[in-house]
Enzyme design. Structure first.
Site, PDB file in Angstrom:
ATOM      1  N   PRO A   2     -13.343 -21.786  50.975  1.00 52.29           N
ATOM      2  CA  PRO A   2     -14.343 -22.842  51.169  1.00 52.29           C
ATOM      3  C   PRO A   2     -15.712 -22.230  51.477  1.00 52.29           C
ATOM      4  O   PRO A   2     -15.870 -21.504  52.442  1.00 52.29           O
ATOM      5  CB  PRO A   2     -13.818 -23.629  52.381  1.00 52.29           C
ATOM      6  CG  PRO A   2     -12.359 -23.295  52.456  1.00 52.29           C
ATOM      7  CD  PRO A   2     -12.247 -21.890  51.938  1.00 52.29           C
ATOM      8  N   GLU A   3     -16.666 -22.477  50.612  1.00 54.95           N
ATOM      9  CA  GLU A   3     -18.024 -21.969  50.816  1.00 54.95           C
ATOM     10  C   GLU A   3     -18.829 -23.020  51.557  1.00 54.95           C
ATOM     11  O   GLU A   3     -18.333 -24.122  51.829  1.00 54.95           O
ATOM     12  CB  GLU A   3     -18.658 -21.671  49.454  1.00 54.95           C
ATOM     13  CG  GLU A   3     -17.897 -20.672  48.630  1.00 54.95           C
ATOM     14  CD  GLU A   3     -18.143 -19.234  49.082  1.00 54.95           C
ATOM     15  OE1 GLU A   3     -19.243 -18.972  49.594  1.00 54.95           O
ATOM     16  OE2 GLU A   3     -17.243 -18.408  48.928  1.00 54.95           O
ATOM     17  N   LYS A  50     -20.406 -20.484  56.728  1.00 50.82           N
ATOM     18  CA  LYS A  50     -19.120 -21.031  56.303  1.00 50.82           C
ATOM     19  C   LYS A  50     -18.337 -21.593  57.481  1.00 50.82           C
ATOM     20  O   LYS A  50     -17.139 -21.827  57.368  1.00 50.82           O
ATOM     21  CB  LYS A  50     -18.299 -19.931  55.625  1.00 50.82           C
ATOM     22  CG  LYS A  50     -18.917 -19.476  54.316  1.00 50.82           C
ATOM     23  CD  LYS A  50     -18.134 -18.309  53.785  1.00 50.82           C
ATOM     24  CE  LYS A  50     -18.867 -17.648  52.639  1.00 50.82           C
ATOM     25  NZ  LYS A  50     -18.242 -16.374  52.278  1.00 50.82           N
ATOM     26  N   ASN A 209     -27.149 -18.660  85.635  1.00 49.88           N
ATOM     27  CA  ASN A 209     -27.357 -18.212  87.011  1.00 49.88           C
ATOM     28  C   ASN A 209     -26.066 -18.193  87.843  1.00 49.88           C
ATOM     29  O   ASN A 209     -25.843 -17.287  88.630  1.00 49.88           O
ATOM     30  CB  ASN A 209     -28.412 -19.087  87.683  1.00 49.88           C
ATOM     31  CG  ASN A 209     -29.099 -18.344  88.810  1.00 49.88           C
ATOM     32  OD1 ASN A 209     -29.295 -17.135  88.730  1.00 49.88           O
ATOM     33  ND2 ASN A 209     -29.451 -19.048  89.860  1.00 49.88           N
ATOM     34  N   ARG A 288     -35.184 -16.606  89.515  1.00 43.80           N
ATOM     35  CA  ARG A 288     -33.973 -17.365  89.792  1.00 43.80           C
ATOM     36  C   ARG A 288     -33.412 -17.032  91.166  1.00 43.80           C
ATOM     37  O   ARG A 288     -33.409 -15.873  91.573  1.00 43.80           O
ATOM     38  CB  ARG A 288     -32.894 -17.047  88.736  1.00 43.80           C
ATOM     39  CG  ARG A 288     -33.321 -17.248  87.303  1.00 43.80           C
ATOM     40  CD  ARG A 288     -33.868 -18.646  87.079  1.00 43.80           C
ATOM     41  NE  ARG A 288     -32.970 -19.666  87.559  1.00 43.80           N
ATOM     42  CZ  ARG A 288     -32.057 -20.262  86.822  1.00 43.80           C
ATOM     43  NH1 ARG A 288     -31.921 -19.972  85.564  1.00 43.80           N
ATOM     44  NH2 ARG A 288     -31.276 -21.182  87.350  1.00 43.80           N
TER      45      ARG A 288
END
Ligand SMILES: [Zn+2]
Length: 306
Positions: A2-3, A50, A209, A288
């Site tokens: 399947p492409e 894909k 974080n 942070r």
């Protein structure tokens, strides 16, 4: 195989189920725990290359970042809630520092269809011919999702993996089985404080974080120790903790159970030492809040290099 266009058609088969809840799960896959999908709602689906990506969440289409934060961070202080931003859709927003705690929130399943993969809607695939023995054996579904509205989706011959986001290179995605530990080790061993390297989404996509604080404590590494001064084994331990902690968190989130922290937002470490809270960030980047135990997580000074 399947492409891209075929995978796009698969996406169009899944799209009508967006906003529907999974009420029953089946299939032979061993790559994910089927019960993790029970009760989840499909949030959206996308195709990249894909691969088909399907996002799952614990309520109906909560795509608004503020709603996500409210739901997941209700036990956190407002300060920590307001300075995070969650992105699930725009690649432009996935720069360093921005997809805070993305992995446990996003919960994307990546489907790769290999050579013969396919999707069926509301029907099972039937054998088109007998095998060498002359038996007519129907293909075995890897995954079947039954929805509250009565329909079902069947996935055949595909590889199914959790990932942080469709826009992240799998080798940099902490949740991906393709996460490249050696590449991560190189990024972490630079002459920067490890707590800053870990938040660099170019190398540690999905780490935010909370994960940063927790894994540095688990690995007993001081957040301000420079990666270049730490032994490779210690850095490897940090990376291993990042992978296992994130996977465990995803699992707990999927089961809607609370996650208990060792150091994040704690007054005392599990051994009873006083925890230090400090704001740390790169010179011009986002600062942070960082929690660490100065007793358990000794800082490596330049002259102490082994
Ligand atoms: Zn301690």
């Amino acid at each position: 195989m399947p492409e891209g266009p075929t995978v796009r058609r698969f996406c169009s088969l899944v799209s009508p189920f967006v906003g529907q809840q999974v009420v029953k799960v089946g299939g032979r896959t061993k790559q994910i725990a089927l019960q993790d999908l029970m009760g989840q709602w499909i949030q959206e689906c996308q195709v990249h290359g894909k691969n088909l990506y399907v996002a799952f969440g614990s309520d109906v289409r909560h795509k608004a970042p503020s709603a996500n934060i409210q739901e997941l961070d209700d036990d956190h202080s407002k300060k920590e809630s307001v300075d995070v931003s969650v992105t699930t859709t725009s690649p432009d927003d996935l720069g360093p520092w921005e997809n805070e705690e993305a992995s446990p929130r996003c919960k994307w399943l990546r489907f790769h269809f290999g050579l013969y993969g396919s999707i069926r809607v509301n029907e099972l695939a039937r054998a088109r011919q007998g095998n060498k023995k002359g038996d007519w054996k129907d293909p075995t579904p890897r995954l079947i999702l039954h929805f509250s509205a009565g329909g079902f989706l069947v996935f055949y011959n595909c590889r199914i993996l959790w990932c942080s986001s469709p826009h992240v290179e799998p080798t940099c995605d902490i949740l991906s089985l393709d996460f490249d530990k050696e590449k991560a080790l190189r990024a972490l061993s630079g002459p920067r404080p490890v707590c800053i390297s870990l938040m660099d989404q170019r190398h540690f996509s999905g780490v935010g974080n909370i994960i940063k604080n927790e894994i540095l404590f688990l690995a007993q590494v001081h957040p301000l120790s420079l990666g270049s001064l730490l032994p490779a084994d210690t850095l490897r331990a940090v990376i291993d903790h990042a992978i296992s902690f994130t996977a465990r968190w995803l699992r707990i989130k999927m089961q809607r159970e609370p996650l208990h922290y060792s150091i994040y937002m704690k007054e005392l470490c599990p051994k009873g030492h006083k925890v230090v809270k400090e704001t740390i960030g790169p010179p011009r980047g986002l600062q942070r809040l960082t929690w660490y135990c100065p007793t358990c997580q000794e800082r490596v000074q330049p002259e102490e290099r082994a």
